[in-house]
Scaffold this motif. Structure first.
Motif, PDB file in Angstrom:
ATOM      1  N   PHE A  58     -40.824-103.819 -44.958  1.00  0.00           N
ATOM      2  CA  PHE A  58     -39.582-103.822 -45.728  1.00  0.00           C
ATOM      3  C   PHE A  58     -38.839-105.131 -45.503  1.00  0.00           C
ATOM      4  O   PHE A  58     -38.833-105.665 -44.391  1.00  0.00           O
ATOM      5  CB  PHE A  58     -38.685-102.651 -45.297  1.00  0.00           C
ATOM      6  N   VAL A  81     -41.770-104.175 -49.399  1.00  0.00           N
ATOM      7  CA  VAL A  81     -40.856-103.408 -50.242  1.00  0.00           C
ATOM      8  C   VAL A  81     -39.469-104.029 -50.102  1.00  0.00           C
ATOM      9  O   VAL A  81     -38.960-104.184 -48.981  1.00  0.00           O
ATOM     10  CB  VAL A  81     -40.817-101.925 -49.818  1.00  0.00           C
ATOM     11  N   ILE A  83     -35.646-103.807 -50.155  1.00  0.00           N
ATOM     12  CA  ILE A  83     -34.657-102.739 -50.023  1.00  0.00           C
ATOM     13  C   ILE A  83     -33.297-103.211 -50.555  1.00  0.00           C
ATOM     14  O   ILE A  83     -32.984-104.398 -50.546  1.00  0.00           O
ATOM     15  CB  ILE A  83     -34.533-102.256 -48.570  1.00  0.00           C
ATOM     16  N   GLU A 113     -37.521 -95.910 -51.142  1.00  0.00           N
ATOM     17  CA  GLU A 113     -38.153 -97.147 -50.667  1.00  0.00           C
ATOM     18  C   GLU A 113     -39.326 -96.841 -49.740  1.00  0.00           C
ATOM     19  O   GLU A 113     -40.353 -97.527 -49.780  1.00  0.00           O
ATOM     20  CB  GLU A 113     -37.098 -98.016 -49.975  1.00  0.00           C
ATOM     21  N   GLU A 116     -42.171 -95.926 -51.840  1.00  0.00           N
ATOM     22  CA  GLU A 116     -42.771 -97.120 -52.448  1.00  0.00           C
ATOM     23  C   GLU A 116     -43.799 -97.746 -51.503  1.00  0.00           C
ATOM     24  O   GLU A 116     -44.844 -98.234 -51.937  1.00  0.00           O
ATOM     25  CB  GLU A 116     -41.679 -98.133 -52.806  1.00  0.00           C
TER      26      GLU A 116
END
Length: 301
Positions: A58, A81, A83, A113, A116
């Protein structure tokens, strides 16, 4: 393909001082900034060893963009990912008479998230290796590692877990290919202070009984022990050298083990490469380069 996961990456701001005076204005002698996080370290060392991999995790805000930029600039592939809430953390590491650290908390991560990230893992297939490294941030459920391993169960994916304590104990039932506690962490998991190799091997075998396939125990200046899936016990003293930086040495050992294993699927070769790579990072101001690893590998052989 090899995938690494870093849930809480950071920008590591490292400051060198002749002396640190609490409660006063201190001026640095030198400063460095690096992308940080255990999975990212594994990815960068694998890149140095010419092993292609993809870094997952992330990233948030301006710090997240800078982490991703630096990791890409280093030559690694990333698929983070993005955020929405907050910034990826900054960790401050002070090097003076003593080393001190201030680690940031990291941003909030939503269920969407996290989902994902799971979606990105759909591309992981049989024969791939997944490295889960580091702690789980407070923003995520405590069973996130378990859920990932459930998600990938029976797919033929080799999972490496570099975590500690209860987090590691909770995932060994999913038969990770490799786990890497150090000798102190191994003892803490069983409420013991381990004395000598025999006790270390005994509790490493306990983790195998609980599900782990290969247990690699790092012991700093005393070297390392591998209890492998065939019941063989491998022991190795570290090569000679001056320790300059312990940050990332354990992550480098994991990267080296993977690189060595991929060559011939030989666990002794993987173990030797892991010790050489971890030591190379410990003997360097930064993460191990291939040339540094190869020099130490010859010494160990």
């Amino acid at each position: 393909m090899i995938f690494t996961v870093t849930f809480n990456p950071s920008l590591d701001y490292i400051v060198g001082l002749d002396s640190f005076r609490e409660g006063e204005v201190n001026r640095s002698e030198w400063e460095h900034t690096y992308p940080g996080g255990k999975g990212i370290n594994v990815s960068m060392v694998l890149k140095n060893l010419d092993i292609r991999n993809i870094a997952l995790g992330f990233m948030g805000g301006f710090t997240g963009k800078e982490i991703q930029r630096r990791v890409k600039e280093f030559g690694c592939y990333t698929d983070f990912v993005k955020i929405k809430a907050g910034n990826s953390r900054i960790n401050v590491k002070i090097k003076a008479q003593k080393e001190s650290e201030i680690n940031g908390q990291g941003p909030a991560i939503s269920k969407k998230e996290l989902a994902e990230l799971f979606k990105k893992m759909e591309s992981i297939v049989a024969g791939d290796i997944l490295v889960l490294a580091g702690s789980i941030p407070a923003a995520l459920p405590e069973d996130t590692y378990e859920n990932i391993m459930k998600h990938l169960e029976n797919r033929g994916v080799k999972i490496v877990v570099d975590a500690t304590g209860e987090l590691l104990l909770r995932v060994v039932k999913y038969r990770p290919f490799l786990i890497k506690p150090n000798n102190h962490e191994l003892g803490e998991m069983f409420g013991k202070t381990l004395k000598g190799h025999d006790e270390i091997v005994f509790y490493a075998k306990r983790l195998q009984e609980m599900g782990a396939q290969n247990v690699l125990i790092s012991m700093a200046g005393d070297g390392a022990i591998l209890v492998d899936e065939n019941g063989e016990i491998h022991k190795m003293k570290p090569p000679k050298g001056m320790v300059k930086n312990s940050v990332g040495a354990g992550d480098s050992m994991v990267a080296g083990f993977i690189a060595g294993y991929l060559k011939n699927k030989d666990l002794q070769e993987a173990f030797t490469m892991g010790v050489a790579t971890g030591s190379a990072s410990a003997f360097s101001e930064t993460l191990a380069t291939k040339a540094e690893v190869m020099t130490l590998l010859e010494q160990l052989k």
